[in-house]
Design an enzyme around this catalytic site. Sequence first.
Site, PDB file in Angstrom:
ATOM      1  N   HIS A  25     -73.997 -20.192  22.664  1.00  0.00           N
ATOM      2  CA  HIS A  25     -73.998 -20.747  24.026  1.00  0.00           C
ATOM      3  C   HIS A  25     -75.397 -20.634  24.628  1.00  0.00           C
ATOM      4  O   HIS A  25     -75.923 -21.604  25.199  1.00  0.00           O
ATOM      5  CB  HIS A  25     -72.988 -19.996  24.900  1.00  0.00           C
ATOM      6  CG  HIS A  25     -73.009 -20.389  26.341  1.00  0.00           C
ATOM      7  ND1 HIS A  25     -72.134 -21.310  26.878  1.00  0.00           N
ATOM      8  CD2 HIS A  25     -73.818 -19.998  27.374  1.00  0.00           C
ATOM      9  CE1 HIS A  25     -72.394 -21.469  28.165  1.00  0.00           C
ATOM     10  NE2 HIS A  25     -73.421 -20.677  28.495  1.00  0.00           N
ATOM     11  N   GLU A  26     -75.994 -19.460  24.496  1.00  0.00           N
ATOM     12  CA  GLU A  26     -77.334 -19.262  25.050  1.00  0.00           C
ATOM     13  C   GLU A  26     -78.388 -20.060  24.281  1.00  0.00           C
ATOM     14  O   GLU A  26     -79.380 -20.501  24.869  1.00  0.00           O
ATOM     15  CB  GLU A  26     -77.685 -17.774  25.059  1.00  0.00           C
ATOM     16  CG  GLU A  26     -76.763 -16.913  25.919  1.00  0.00           C
ATOM     17  CD  GLU A  26     -76.637 -17.432  27.344  1.00  0.00           C
ATOM     18  OE1 GLU A  26     -77.604 -17.993  27.882  1.00  0.00           O
ATOM     19  OE2 GLU A  26     -75.537 -17.287  27.929  1.00  0.00           O
ATOM     20  N   HIS A  29     -78.805 -23.338  25.771  1.00  0.00           N
ATOM     21  CA  HIS A  29     -79.739 -23.383  26.901  1.00  0.00           C
ATOM     22  C   HIS A  29     -81.188 -23.245  26.421  1.00  0.00           C
ATOM     23  O   HIS A  29     -82.092 -23.922  26.921  1.00  0.00           O
ATOM     24  CB  HIS A  29     -79.447 -22.237  27.876  1.00  0.00           C
ATOM     25  CG  HIS A  29     -78.131 -22.317  28.568  1.00  0.00           C
ATOM     26  ND1 HIS A  29     -77.695 -23.447  29.232  1.00  0.00           N
ATOM     27  CD2 HIS A  29     -77.140 -21.383  28.722  1.00  0.00           C
ATOM     28  CE1 HIS A  29     -76.509 -23.212  29.755  1.00  0.00           C
ATOM     29  NE2 HIS A  29     -76.149 -21.974  29.461  1.00  0.00           N
TER      30      HIS A  29
END
Length: 442
Positions: A25-26, A29
């Site tokens: 998920h990170e 980003h």
Amino acid sequence: METVLQFVLGVLIIAVGVAFSIGLHEVGHLLPAKLFGIKVTQYMIGFGPTVFSRVKGETEYGLKAIPLGGYISMIGMFPPRGANERAASNSTGFFQQMVTDARAQSQLTIGLDEDRAFYKKPVWQRMIVMLGGPFMNLVLAMVFFSIVLVGFGTLQPSTTVGSVSACVLPATSERQTCEAGDQESPGAAAGLLPGDRLVSIDGTAITSWEQSTEIIRDSAGDALPVVVERDGEELDLTLTPLLTERYVLDDAGETVTDASGSPVIEEVGFVGMGSAQALTPQPITSVPAFVGDNIVHTIGIVVNLPQRLYDVAEAAFGPGERDPNGPISVVGVGRVAGEIAALDSISLEAKAASLLGLLGSLNVALFVINLVPLTPLDGGHVVAAAWEGIRRFFAKLFKRKDPGPVDAAKLMPLTFAVVILFGGMTALLVYADIVKPVDIFG
């Protein structure tokens, strides 16, 4: 001892899967942020004290002590204070101070890299950066569910007999067990046994349980030659379906009712046998619809979260039982995974499919929750960027002065409230999952 080890293994598998999902998920980003030239100073999995970290280039990569989330730190998340806000700067209120501190901290991160600040980037780039995390969870959900549906399959009725009733009980009977004097079921009378695989009925080759059911329902009173495979050999049996009453079911398996609300009953052929469930691989085209159904279900939970949490609290602090379809914490997910791994009644294949399905559902939850339009969630930052884009579009359309970036620092009081609410929700769910865990096995 073996059961305990299996339980621990199931928990560890989910723990690694959760950390992996958060990490990617990170990454969702991180990659677009670096691609667009935003300076990223930290990439961290977890919260609290740093357990391990390593600096590579301008970014510190590390692991925190509490692996219940993650974050990346980008410089200049908030724009500096505008000239029209100077009068408000004299305010010493708690929330105003919170906004001021957030702006000050954001400015400290920029240094000489003003052009690489998050707030300086075009709206579309900021939206891609913030949507990258949830998008990664969606991809992971698709991958996990693809493995489950295509690689393992879903439990479907097979052509193997799973159960044979000893007697005939009408659908309207209140009894569920046989008693002396009850008529023997046609399946038992024919000599059918659990484990028999239906080869043919009345000369028709059987390829699905639905096909056998259709023939039996339409053949009440007819002596049907049946071929079954038992222990590798084919046996010839004779099956005579009995005309009996059964409730009419709709496509969803629910009982159909008439205008007065009474169940609709029909007379059909009955033999008293049930199908054994087997994992049946599904086509890859079934995955998007399956994931879509999971997303809709999760959205329903989020929309009704206040009521759901009330129900959880009522069950946790009272005599009631938890809703197996209600929200659970990561602790609850781990406990469910451990119970699945420790089950002796299902195969290793079914355990693996169930654990992967849990990870798929977890990523769907991360996808949906992170899109909630509240800061500090990704959806809140997306809405702020979108609002800035709308303001600038209309300013340009009507040839007005550029209104500048949206001051997301003003949302800090909301962020504070959301953090408190999520903290309370997490505490409640963890407590409930410890003292009154969800019983998924009935």
